[in-house]
Design a protein around this motif. Sequence first.
Motif, PDB file in Angstrom:
ATOM      1  N   ILE A 229       0.837  -1.208   0.000  1.00 11.62           N
ATOM      2  CA  ILE A 229       0.000   0.000   0.000  1.00 11.62           C
ATOM      3  C   ILE A 229       0.874   1.261   0.000  1.00 11.62           C
ATOM      4  CG2 ILE A 229      -1.766   1.304   1.267  1.00 11.62           C
ATOM      5  CD1 ILE A 229      -2.809  -1.273  -0.107  1.00 11.62           C
ATOM      6  N   LEU A 230       1.999   1.207   0.699  1.00 14.72           N
ATOM      7  CA  LEU A 230       2.916   2.353   0.694  1.00 14.72           C
ATOM      8  C   LEU A 230       3.690   2.456  -0.621  1.00 14.72           C
ATOM      9  CD1 LEU A 230       4.578   2.488   4.229  1.00 14.72           C
ATOM     10  CD2 LEU A 230       2.887   4.031   3.288  1.00 14.72           C
ATOM     11  N   GLU A 231       3.611   1.405  -1.448  1.00 10.72           N
ATOM     12  CA  GLU A 231       4.318   1.337  -2.740  1.00 10.72           C
ATOM     13  C   GLU A 231       5.824   1.420  -2.555  1.00 10.72           C
ATOM     14  OE1 GLU A 231       1.018   3.170  -5.781  1.00 10.72           O
ATOM     15  OE2 GLU A 231       2.454   4.579  -4.914  1.00 10.72           O
ATOM     16  N   GLY A 232       6.305   0.671  -1.579  1.00 12.60           N
ATOM     17  CA  GLY A 232       7.730   0.738  -1.287  1.00 12.60           C
ATOM     18  C   GLY A 232       8.589  -0.054  -2.239  1.00 12.60           C
ATOM     19  N   PHE A 251       1.857  -5.192  15.916  1.00 12.51           N
ATOM     20  CA  PHE A 251       2.436  -4.706  14.654  1.00 12.51           C
ATOM     21  C   PHE A 251       3.138  -3.378  14.889  1.00 12.51           C
ATOM     22  CE2 PHE A 251       1.929  -2.470  10.458  1.00 12.51           C
ATOM     23  CZ  PHE A 251       2.756  -3.312   9.725  1.00 12.51           C
ATOM     24  N   LYS A 252       4.372  -3.300  14.404  1.00 10.18           N
ATOM     25  CA  LYS A 252       5.160  -2.068  14.498  1.00 10.18           C
ATOM     26  C   LYS A 252       5.771  -1.810  13.126  1.00 10.18           C
ATOM     27  CE  LYS A 252       8.968   0.029  17.108  1.00 10.18           C
ATOM     28  NZ  LYS A 252       9.978  -0.190  18.147  1.00 10.18           N
ATOM     29  N   ALA A 253       5.614  -0.596  12.614  1.00 10.13           N
ATOM     30  CA  ALA A 253       6.137  -0.290  11.284  1.00 10.13           C
ATOM     31  C   ALA A 253       6.441   1.198  11.171  1.00 10.13           C
ATOM     32  CB  ALA A 253       5.129  -0.698  10.202  1.00 10.13           C
ATOM     33  N   ALA A 254       7.293   1.546  10.207  1.00  2.41           N
ATOM     34  CA  ALA A 254       7.625   2.959  10.002  1.00  2.41           C
ATOM     35  C   ALA A 254       8.161   3.191   8.602  1.00  2.41           C
ATOM     36  CB  ALA A 254       8.646   3.429  11.031  1.00  2.41           C
ATOM     37  N   LEU A 255       7.923   4.392   8.133  1.00  2.00           N
ATOM     38  CA  LEU A 255       8.501   4.907   6.886  1.00  2.00           C
ATOM     39  C   LEU A 255       9.466   6.016   7.277  1.00  2.00           C
ATOM     40  CD1 LEU A 255       8.560   5.477   3.754  1.00  2.00           C
ATOM     41  CD2 LEU A 255       6.597   6.983   4.143  1.00  2.00           C
ATOM     42  N   ILE A 264       7.793   8.325  10.172  1.00  2.00           N
ATOM     43  CA  ILE A 264       6.337   8.265  10.355  1.00  2.00           C
ATOM     44  C   ILE A 264       5.999   6.817  10.670  1.00  2.00           C
ATOM     45  CG2 ILE A 264       4.079   8.690   9.318  1.00  2.00           C
ATOM     46  CD1 ILE A 264       5.551  10.658   7.389  1.00  2.00           C
ATOM     47  N   GLY A 265       5.606   6.574  11.925  1.00  2.00           N
ATOM     48  CA  GLY A 265       5.431   5.194  12.361  1.00  2.00           C
ATOM     49  C   GLY A 265       4.022   4.874  12.828  1.00  2.00           C
ATOM     50  N   VAL A 266       3.799   3.585  13.049  1.00  2.00           N
ATOM     51  CA  VAL A 266       2.520   3.107  13.554  1.00  2.00           C
ATOM     52  C   VAL A 266       2.801   1.889  14.436  1.00  2.00           C
ATOM     53  CG1 VAL A 266       2.123   1.631  11.518  1.00  2.00           C
ATOM     54  CG2 VAL A 266       0.181   2.357  12.884  1.00  2.00           C
ATOM     55  N   GLU A 267       2.048   1.766  15.517  1.00  2.00           N
ATOM     56  CA  GLU A 267       2.201   0.614  16.406  1.00  2.00           C
ATOM     57  C   GLU A 267       0.819   0.260  16.944  1.00  2.00           C
ATOM     58  OE1 GLU A 267       5.260  -0.953  19.879  1.00  2.00           O
ATOM     59  OE2 GLU A 267       5.537   1.006  18.965  1.00  2.00           O
ATOM     60  N   LYS A 268       0.368  -0.986  16.689  1.00  2.00           N
ATOM     61  CA  LYS A 268      -0.992  -1.382  17.060  1.00  2.00           C
ATOM     62  C   LYS A 268      -1.037  -2.852  17.464  1.00  2.00           C
ATOM     63  CE  LYS A 268      -3.624   1.767  14.033  1.00  2.00           C
ATOM     64  NZ  LYS A 268      -4.087   2.614  15.131  1.00  2.00           N
ATOM     65  N   THR A 269      -2.045  -3.199  18.246  1.00  2.00           N
ATOM     66  CA  THR A 269      -2.297  -4.595  18.613  1.00  2.00           C
ATOM     67  C   THR A 269      -3.754  -4.912  18.316  1.00  2.00           C
ATOM     68  OG1 THR A 269      -0.636  -4.504  20.367  1.00  2.00           O
ATOM     69  CG2 THR A 269      -2.242  -6.277  20.497  1.00  2.00           C
ATOM     70  N   CYS A 282      -3.084   0.059   8.453  1.00  2.00           N
ATOM     71  CA  CYS A 282      -1.912   0.697   9.073  1.00  2.00           C
ATOM     72  C   CYS A 282      -1.156   1.564   8.059  1.00  2.00           C
ATOM     73  CB  CYS A 282      -0.990  -0.355   9.657  1.00  2.00           C
ATOM     74  SG  CYS A 282      -1.661  -1.175  11.120  1.00  2.00           S
ATOM     75  N   ALA A 283      -1.030   1.068   6.831  1.00  2.00           N
ATOM     76  CA  ALA A 283      -0.342   1.832   5.776  1.00  2.00           C
ATOM     77  C   ALA A 283      -1.100   3.109   5.457  1.00  2.00           C
ATOM     78  CB  ALA A 283      -0.199   0.964   4.531  1.00  2.00           C
ATOM     79  N   GLU A 284      -2.412   3.015   5.409  1.00  2.00           N
ATOM     80  CA  GLU A 284      -3.222   4.208   5.094  1.00  2.00           C
ATOM     81  C   GLU A 284      -3.088   5.259   6.194  1.00  2.00           C
ATOM     82  OE1 GLU A 284      -6.995   2.355   4.318  1.00  2.00           O
ATOM     83  OE2 GLU A 284      -6.555   2.133   2.166  1.00  2.00           O
ATOM     84  N   GLU A 285      -2.942   4.791   7.433  1.00  2.00           N
ATOM     85  CA  GLU A 285      -2.734   5.724   8.546  1.00  2.00           C
ATOM     86  C   GLU A 285      -1.406   6.474   8.376  1.00  2.00           C
ATOM     87  OE1 GLU A 285      -1.991   5.297  13.290  1.00  2.00           O
ATOM     88  OE2 GLU A 285      -3.707   4.188  12.494  1.00  2.00           O
ATOM     89  N   VAL A 286      -0.369   5.755   7.959  1.00  2.00           N
ATOM     90  CA  VAL A 286       0.945   6.380   7.728  1.00  2.00           C
ATOM     91  C   VAL A 286       0.861   7.368   6.556  1.00  2.00           C
ATOM     92  CG1 VAL A 286       3.303   5.923   6.910  1.00  2.00           C
ATOM     93  CG2 VAL A 286       2.329   4.542   8.752  1.00  2.00           C
ATOM     94  N   LEU A 287       0.183   6.976   5.482  1.00  2.00           N
ATOM     95  CA  LEU A 287       0.039   7.855   4.310  1.00  2.00           C
ATOM     96  C   LEU A 287      -0.678   9.151   4.683  1.00  2.00           C
ATOM     97  CD1 LEU A 287      -0.871   5.217   1.568  1.00  2.00           C
ATOM     98  CD2 LEU A 287       1.216   6.594   1.653  1.00  2.00           C
ATOM     99  N   GLN A 288      -1.705   9.025   5.517  1.00  2.00           N
ATOM    100  CA  GLN A 288      -2.484  10.213   5.908  1.00  2.00           C
ATOM    101  C   GLN A 288      -1.736  11.087   6.920  1.00  2.00           C
ATOM    102  OE1 GLN A 288      -6.116   8.346   7.209  1.00  2.00           O
ATOM    103  NE2 GLN A 288      -6.577   7.653   5.119  1.00  2.00           N
ATOM    104  N   SER A 289      -0.709  10.521   7.550  1.00  2.00           N
ATOM    105  CA  SER A 289       0.067  11.281   8.550  1.00  2.00           C
ATOM    106  C   SER A 289       1.311  11.933   7.943  1.00  2.00           C
ATOM    107  CB  SER A 289       0.480  10.352   9.692  1.00  2.00           C
ATOM    108  OG  SER A 289      -0.639   9.754  10.275  1.00  2.00           O
ATOM    109  N   GLY A 290       1.312  12.095   6.640  1.00  2.00           N
ATOM    110  CA  GLY A 290       2.454  12.716   5.957  1.00  2.00           C
ATOM    111  C   GLY A 290       3.250  11.739   5.121  1.00  2.00           C
TER     112      GLY A 290
END
Length: 307
Positions: A229-232, A251-255, A264-269, A282-290
Amino acid sequence: MSRVIRIGTRDSELALWQANTVKSALEKLGHKTELVPVKSQGDLVLDKPLYEFGITGIFTKTLDVAMLTDAIDIAVHSMKDVPTALPKGIVEAAVLKRAHTQDILIHKGTNFLNEEGVVATGSLRRQAQWLHKYPNHEIVDLRGNVNTRLQKLQDSDWNGAIFAAAGLERINLKPDSYIDLKWMIPAPAQGAMLVVAKEEDDFCRKALAALNHEPSQICVHIEREFLRILEGGCTAPIGALATIEGDKIHFKAALFSLDGQQRIGVEKTIAVSENKGFGKACAEEVLQSGGAELMKEIKQQVNNTKG
């Protein structure tokens, strides 16, 4: 007459170890197999950073072609090297039980960590995270298979180099002089092995289904969905790690920006039963946060480097 399953693999020591692991597992189930080693362009061209090839799947493309032209029946990959979209006609047949996910620093002494230093890696993800933590260090490019990279480190005046722990452990090359980089988020699917087969090949797909490890499969699918989704692809500094504890997925991830300054990171359970679409959310949350703007900047910088 029983069929012989032809296993395609890169011919590096690590790739052959992975292929032989699958070979042994299939033979324990009563199947006949043979290894077919193939060299990839990613192994042959060692003087260019990976992102300069301009394609994803530099290590998997040769095996994809061999499979689609019927030179091999299945292929074994380090899953982190596999593009998130498989070629038409090729499908995921098994994710084996995942090994160690962590990155490690192999070093020649740790005094440099609080001073100036030179650290080698061919990964934009590792580069960005290292510079995020150690902005005064210099990063140099390091390419080749595990054995080649270890030799290059030994022959250089670099302070250290970053490796995936799993690769070194699998072929017994992990030295004593290393540090676990527990703070570094690994590549999506790091430590996991993927076996692919032709979509139409029911025989191989059925044989490989017996090797699939569902908890590992769930975790790497979340990580790879986040990446897709982030197109990495192989060009952006993206880390992602999903782990299962009991009935929960953490789940823990960051761009990161290429220079490591932005994160720009995200961490969720969530519950394991709710894993469908979790990586995407989670990817969409990162995209929307910059993240969307940061991805545009990264692609532009990578394209300028290629030019």
